[in-house]
Design an enzyme around this catalytic site. Structure first.
Site, PDB file in Angstrom:
ATOM      1  CG  HIS A 404      -2.268   0.630   0.928  1.00  0.00           C
ATOM      2  ND1 HIS A 404      -2.549   1.323  -0.238  1.00  0.00           N
ATOM      3  CD2 HIS A 404      -3.416   0.683   1.661  1.00  0.00           C
ATOM      4  CE1 HIS A 404      -3.782   1.776  -0.198  1.00  0.00           C
ATOM      5  NE2 HIS A 404      -4.336   1.412   0.938  1.00  0.00           N
ATOM      6  NE  ARG A 405       6.278  -0.014   1.648  1.00  0.00           N
ATOM      7  CZ  ARG A 405       7.472  -0.594   1.735  1.00  0.00           C
ATOM      8  NH1 ARG A 405       8.378  -0.144   2.604  1.00  0.00           N
ATOM      9  NH2 ARG A 405       7.771  -1.628   0.966  1.00  0.00           N
TER      10      ARG A 405
END
Length: 431
Positions: A404-405
């Site tokens: 999700h980064r």
């Protein structure tokens, strides 16, 4: 000890394929070495006679660059060759960067083992000893503080343990004892080293030494779960059209000895979906984001020593028959520990299929430095809406794990949506 992979720092000398006195030439196989990824064969680069085997087979934690054997040159008397004694010294490296790395390792080792005091180490002080000597002393119950070292600067090496008897350390001097810290909580009975994790030894059990591959899996997956914020997206996919197409393709490929698996088609579909959604075909580097322009799909394969992920390169643009042929070859050699580093290192995304075990759905751990992995469950008959009417269809669940980064939920959802469409209308990705 050769560096057989870019990440290799030490290895296990699993098996010698030669013995002392054997003649070898360039290209001959000398030994099987277990790296952090696989068991690989080590070839001779020069010809000569094996004068001395320094490191016996089965030895763990042999540092890259350490002398493991001595080969006499052509015309040299093998019996007159002086072999290293005691602890193996690092061998000369091929280039400056490797030499610098070796020197750094030596410096770090010196930091970890302060110099032994001339009059012997007192209780509570660290004794200067090689890692191998420490391990052997722990196994034999020998107190290093009671020994005198014959190595550089009084360092205790393997040879110093020969003939030494197990026993307690000498009593600490009163002045030194007073300096020691207050006693900690009671520790388990000494068995060489204190256990990091307690377990009930009263229960019948067995203990198995971890392979280098299993150690690497444990380290990398722990890092992945601790450092990568995973987001999970699941879709249900109807497989009927894919299964029908697979049956028709296999009839046509039968004469060529090729039989496609469902996984072969899913690898292809994931490759096409990744190329169509490049925001999911990425690696997060902290301050930079690498976007790949080709989909190299790593495929999880279970082996006797642990999980490994051989790679199908350019999965979107090669034929299904080639994917099938490559996977059979890679999976077979993976289970034998015979993969080359370039066959399992890299990849832009992964796929893990546990459908053959009847697993309906699961969440896979991302394989860093990749940005996503697809977890595929079993295809099963389920009630399903077909043409606005309730029917029965063969359906599987697929879950994408995304970093999700680097990958937003909407971008991950787009990849999963496209993957579902491709599998349900498979002519769209084999054309």
């Amino acid at each position: 000890m050769p560096a057989l992979s870019p990440t290799m720092e030490e290895g296990t000398l699993a098996k010698w394929l030669v013995k002392e006195g054997d003649s070898v030439k360039s290209g001959d196989l000398l030994a099987e070495i277990e790296t952090d990824k696989a068991t690989m064969e080590f070839e001779a680069i020069d010809e000569g006679v094996v004068a001395k085997i320094v490191v016996p087979e089965g030895t763990d934690n042999v540092k890259v660059g350490a002398v493991i054997a001595v080969i006499a040159e052509e015309g040299e008397d093998a019996s007159a060759v002086e072999a290293p004694t005691g602890e193996a010294k690092p061998a000369a490296r091929a280039d400056k960067s490797d030499a610098d790395a070796a020197r750094k390792d030596e410096v770090e080792a010196e930091k970890e083992t302060p110099a032994a005091k001339p009059d012997g180490a007192a209780a509570g002080d660290r004794v200067k000893a090689s890692p191998l000597a420490r391990r052997l002393a722990a196994e034999k119950g020998i107190e290093l503080s009671a020994l005198s070292g014959s190595g550089p600067n009084g360092r205790i090496v393997k040879a110093d343990l020969e003939g030494a008897k197990a026993g307690a350390a000498p009593a600490a001097k009163p002045a030194e004892s007073a300096k020691q810290a207050p006693a900690a909580a009671p520790a388990p009975a000494a068995t060489g080293e204190a256990k990091a994790v307690w377990y009930d030894e009263s229960i019948p059990h067995s203990v198995e030494k971890l392979s280098n591959i299993r150690k690497t899996i444990a380290r990398r997956l722990t890092e992945a779960k601790q450092t990568i914020p995973h987001i999970y997206l699941t879709v249900d996919i109807r497989l009927d059209a894919l299964l029908k197409l697979r049956g028709e393709l296999n009839k046509g490929l039968e004469s060529r000895g090729v039989k496609l698996s469902v996984n072969d088609l899913l690898i292809k579909a994931l490759g096409v979906a990744l190329e169509a959604t490049p925001k999911c075909n990425v690696t997060f580097l902290g301050n930079e984001l690498v976007t790949y322009h080709r989909a190299d799909v790593s495929v999880a394969v279970s082996t006797p020593t642990g999980l490994i992920t051989p790679i199908i390169r350019d999965a979107a643009n090669i034929s299904l028959s080639k994917i099938s042929t490559q996977m059979k070859d890679l999976a077979g050699r993976a289970k034998e520990g015979k993969l080359k580093p370039e066959e399992y290192q890299g990849g832009t995304a992964s796929i893990s299929n546990m459908g053959m075990f009847g697993i309906k759905q699961f969440d896979a751990v991302i394989n860093p430095p990749q940005g996503m992995i697809l977890a595929v469950g079993a295809g099963e008959k389920r009630p399903y809406i077909v043409d606005d009417a309730l029917g029965v269809a063969t359906v599987m669940s697929a879950t994408g794990s995304f970093d999700h980064r680097a990958i937003d939920g909407a971008d991950g959802a787009q990849l999963m949506k496209l993957f579902k469409e491709l599998v349900e209308s498979p002519l769209g990705f084999i054309a």
